[in-house]
Write a protein that holds these residues in place. Structure first.
Motif, short mmCIF file in Angstrom:
data_model
loop_
_atom_site.label_atom_id
_atom_site.label_comp_id
_atom_site.label_asym_id
_atom_site.label_seq_id
_atom_site.Cartn_x
_atom_site.Cartn_y
_atom_site.Cartn_z
N PHE A 68 0.83 -1.22 0.00
CA PHE A 68 0.00 0.00 0.00
C PHE A 68 0.86 1.27 0.00
N ARG A 69 2.18 1.05 -0.10
CA ARG A 69 3.13 2.15 0.03
C ARG A 69 2.92 3.23 -1.02
N SER A 70 2.45 2.81 -2.22
CA SER A 70 2.32 3.81 -3.29
C SER A 70 0.94 4.46 -3.34
N PHE A 71 0.22 4.46 -2.19
CA PHE A 71 -1.09 5.13 -2.14
C PHE A 71 -1.06 6.24 -1.09
N PRO A 72 -0.45 7.35 -1.41
CA PRO A 72 -0.32 8.41 -0.40
C PRO A 72 -1.67 9.02 -0.02
N ASN A 73 -2.73 8.74 -0.79
CA ASN A 73 -4.02 9.37 -0.50
C ASN A 73 -5.02 8.45 0.18
N LEU A 74 -4.63 7.23 0.46
CA LEU A 74 -5.57 6.30 1.10
C LEU A 74 -6.07 6.85 2.42
N ILE A 75 -7.39 6.78 2.62
CA ILE A 75 -8.01 7.25 3.86
C ILE A 75 -8.53 6.06 4.67
N SER A 76 -9.16 5.09 3.97
CA SER A 76 -9.71 3.93 4.68
C SER A 76 -9.38 2.64 3.95
N ILE A 77 -8.98 1.65 4.72
CA ILE A 77 -8.79 0.31 4.15
C ILE A 77 -9.66 -0.65 4.94
N PHE A 78 -10.51 -1.38 4.24
CA PHE A 78 -11.41 -2.34 4.89
C PHE A 78 -10.90 -3.74 4.59
N LEU A 79 -10.43 -4.43 5.60
CA LEU A 79 -9.95 -5.79 5.41
C LEU A 79 -10.65 -6.75 6.37
N GLN A 80 -11.74 -6.29 6.96
CA GLN A 80 -12.41 -7.15 7.95
C GLN A 80 -13.03 -8.37 7.29
N GLU A 81 -13.23 -9.38 8.11
CA GLU A 81 -13.82 -10.65 7.66
C GLU A 81 -13.01 -11.34 6.57
N ASN A 82 -11.71 -11.27 6.71
CA ASN A 82 -10.79 -12.10 5.96
C ASN A 82 -10.10 -12.99 6.99
N PRO A 83 -9.72 -14.22 6.61
CA PRO A 83 -9.04 -15.08 7.60
C PRO A 83 -7.55 -14.74 7.72
N ILE A 84 -7.26 -13.50 8.10
CA ILE A 84 -5.88 -13.01 8.08
C ILE A 84 -5.02 -13.79 9.08
N GLU A 85 -3.86 -14.26 8.62
CA GLU A 85 -2.93 -14.98 9.50
C GLU A 85 -1.65 -14.20 9.75
N THR A 86 -1.17 -13.54 8.69
CA THR A 86 0.06 -12.77 8.87
C THR A 86 -0.06 -11.39 8.23
N ILE A 87 0.61 -10.44 8.85
CA ILE A 87 0.69 -9.09 8.26
C ILE A 87 2.16 -8.74 8.15
N GLY A 88 2.62 -8.54 6.93
CA GLY A 88 4.00 -8.12 6.70
C GLY A 88 4.08 -6.60 6.75
N ASN A 89 5.17 -6.10 7.28
CA ASN A 89 5.45 -4.66 7.27
C ASN A 89 4.28 -3.80 7.75
N MET A 90 3.75 -4.16 8.90
CA MET A 90 2.61 -3.45 9.49
C MET A 90 2.87 -1.94 9.62
N SER A 91 4.12 -1.57 9.92
CA SER A 91 4.42 -0.15 10.15
C SER A 91 4.07 0.71 8.93
N GLU A 92 4.09 0.11 7.73
CA GLU A 92 3.79 0.87 6.52
C GLU A 92 2.38 1.48 6.56
N PHE A 93 1.46 0.78 7.19
CA PHE A 93 0.09 1.32 7.29
C PHE A 93 0.09 2.61 8.10
N PHE A 94 0.84 2.60 9.20
CA PHE A 94 0.86 3.78 10.07
C PHE A 94 1.62 4.94 9.44
N LEU A 95 2.47 4.62 8.48
CA LEU A 95 3.26 5.67 7.83
C LEU A 95 2.53 6.30 6.65
N LEU A 96 1.39 5.71 6.24
CA LEU A 96 0.63 6.31 5.14
C LEU A 96 0.08 7.66 5.62
N PRO A 97 0.42 8.73 4.95
CA PRO A 97 0.16 10.07 5.52
C PRO A 97 -1.31 10.40 5.75
#
Ligand SMILES: *[C@@H]1O[C@H](CO)[C@@H](O)[C@H](O)[C@H]1NC(C)=O
Ligand SMILES: *[C@@H]1O[C@H](CO)[C@@H](O)[C@H](O)[C@H]1NC(C)=O
Length: 373
Positions: free
Chosen positions: A165-194
Motif C-alpha cells: 500500500f506504500r504507493s497510495f499516499p491518498n488512502l483514507i480507509s482500508i477495509f480488510l475485515q472478515e478475511n481469515p488473516i494470518e500474517t501481516i508483513g510490514n505493518m508499520s507501513e500502514f501507520f506511515l501512510l500520511p
C-alpha cells in the motif's frame, strides 16, 4: 453539464404546477429508461442505468463474464461503474474505461482471476467486498495514485503486506475485515501512510494474527514523529486477533508513544484467547503510559474500553489501562525503585498505615501528658 443544470433549476420560480411537470417528466424518462434497458445484456436479468458518466448494472446475478462496451467513442467519459454481484470472472474490458474513479464490483466471483488494476490510474473508490479474493489485488504503482477508499472485506485473504500500500499516499480507509488473516508483513507501513485514518483488520479466522516483523521501537519513533506534525490526525485501527500488546510492546515508552496513543484513542482492539496474560510489570508500564496522555476523554475512549490482558484462568479479560486491574491483581503500590527490585515487597499502603499508627500513638501520648500537667 451539472453546473448548467443547477443554474437552470435555481432561476425557476418555484411553483406547484411547475413541480408537477418536473415530476411527470422524471417519471416518463424513468419508464422509458427501464423499458429500453431492462434487457440490456442478452440472456441475463441485468438492469442497466446508463448516463454519459456513469454505468450501473443491477440484478446481474454473477452472470457477466466481461464489461459491455455500449458507446466505444464515449468510453473515456465514464467515471463511475457500479456493478454489484455482476461478474463471474474478472472483466478484462474494464481497462478500456481508463478514467473510472468509482468502482463497485462487490459480490462478484473473482476466485480464480488475476485481479489487476494496473491499467487504471484515476481510481478513488474501489469496492471488492465479497469477491472471493485470496490476495490483495495489483494496483498501478505510482506515487500520484488517487485511491482513497479500498474495500477488500469479506474475502479469503490470509496474508496482507503493508508495503503493497506504500504507493497510495491518498488512502483514507482500508477495509480488510472478515478475511481469515494470518500474517501481516510490514505493518508499520500502514501507520506511515500520511492520510490513512482507518484500518479494519477484524479477522474472520480464529487464529492469532502474526506480525512479520513486529513494529520495533525505531519505527514507532518514526511514526510518532510523523503524527506529531499532523495535529488533526486520528488513526482508528480495529482488530480482534491482534492484541494491543503485540502491536505496541510495553518497552516502547518514549515521548512519541504518547502521541501515538492519543491518536489511537478511538481504536477498538478486542481481546481474544491470544491476548497475553496480565502481569504487574506490563500493567504498570502500560498504565503509566496511558495516564500520561493529556486528554479528557481517555478513560471513556474505545481504546480504554476494549484493550485487555487475560487473567490466569485464560478466559477472563481485564482492562489493560484500568487502574482497578492493577489493584485487583494486587500489584505492589511501591515507589519506582522498590517496584523494579527483586527484594521482597512491602506494600506502600502498609507503610502509610504504620506511619499513621505511630503518629497517632504520639498524639495520644502528648494528650495524656497534657492532661497530667
Ligand atoms: C432480478 O431477477 C430475478 C430473476 O432472476 C427477478 O425475479 C427479479 O424480479 C429481478 N429483480 C429486479 C429488481 O428486477
Ligand atoms: C462495498 O459493497 C458492500 C456490498 O455491496 C457494501 O456493504 C459496503 O458498504 C461497500 N463498501 C464501501 C466502502 O462503500
Amino acid at each position: 453539464m451539472f453546473v448548467e443544470q443547477k443554474a437552470n433549476c435555481c432561476s425557476f420560480e418555484v411553483r406547484l404546477d411547475m413541480w408537477l411537470i418536473v415530476v411527470l417528466i422524471i417519471s416518463l424518462v424513468g419508464s422509458i429508461q427501464s423499458s429500453t434497458f431492462s434487457s440490456c445484456i442478452p440472456n441475463t436479468n441485468c438492469q442497466c442505468y446508463l448516463t454519459a458518466h456513469s454505468f450501473t448494472f443491477l440484478n446481474c446475478s454473477q452472470k457477466l463474464t466481461d464489461l459491455p462496451i455500449f458507446h466505444a467513442q464515449n468510453i473515456v467519459n465514464v467515471t463511475r461503474i457500479v456493478a454489484p454481484n455482476a461478474f463471474r470472472e474478472w472483466p478484462v474490458q474494464l481497462c478500456k474505461y481508463k478514467n473510472v474513479q468509482i468502482l463497485d464490483l462487490s459480490g462478484s466471483n473473482f476466485q480464480n482471476s488475476f485481479v489487476n488494476f494496473s491499467c487504471l490510474t484515476q481510481l478513488i473508490h474501489v469496492n471488492l467486498s465479497q469477491t472471493q479474493l485470496n490476495r490483495t489485488p495489483e494496483f498501478h504503482r505510482n506515487m500520484s495514485n488517487h485511491l482513497q477508499f479500498l474495500d477488500l472485506s469479506k474475502n479469503q485473504i490470509k496474508h496482507v503486506d503493508g508495503s503493497s500500500f506504500r504507493s497510495f499516499p491518498n488512502l483514507i480507509s482500508i477495509f480488510l475485515q472478515e478475511n481469515p488473516i494470518e500474517t501481516i508483513g510490514n505493518m508499520s507501513e500502514f501507520f506511515l501512510l500520511p492520510r490513512l485514518q482507518s484500518l479494519n483488520l477484524i479477522s474472520s479466522g480464529s487464529n492469532g494474527i502474526r506480525l512479520q516483523p513486529s513494529i520495533n521501537e525505531r519505527y514507532w519513533e518514526k511514526i510518532g514523529e510523523l503524527w506529531s506534525n499532523s495535529p488533526r490526525k486520528t488513526f482508528v485501527i480495529r482488530t480482534k486477533n491482534l492484541p494491543f500488546q503485540n502491536l505496541i510492546s510495553s518497552k516502547n515508552s518514549g515521548k512519541s508513544m504518547k502521541v501515538i496513543l492519543s491518536k489511537l484513542l478511538d481504536s477498538t482492539i478486542f481481546g481474544s484467547d491470544q491476548t497475553p496474560l496480565c502481569n504487574c510489570v506490563d500493567l504498570r508500564l502500560y498504565q503509566r503510559l496511558f495516564s500520561s496522555i493529556d486528554t479528557l476523554k481517555k478513560y471513556s475512549s474505545a481504546l480504554f474500553q476494549t484493550t485487555t490482558c487475560l487473567l490466569s484462568d485464560g478466559v477472563t479479560h481485564a482492562r489493560l489501562f484500568d487502574r482497578r486491574t492493577y489493584l485487583d491483581f494486587r500489584c505492589p503500590l511501591l515507589s519506582k525503585k522498590n517496584f523494579f527490585s527483586s527484594i521482597p515487597r512491602l506494600s506502600f499502603g502498609s507503610t502509610i498505615f504504620s506511619a499513621s499508627k505511630s503518629f497517632s500513638f504520639i498524639v495520644v501520648l502528648l494528650v495524656l501528658l497534657f492532661k497530667h500537667v
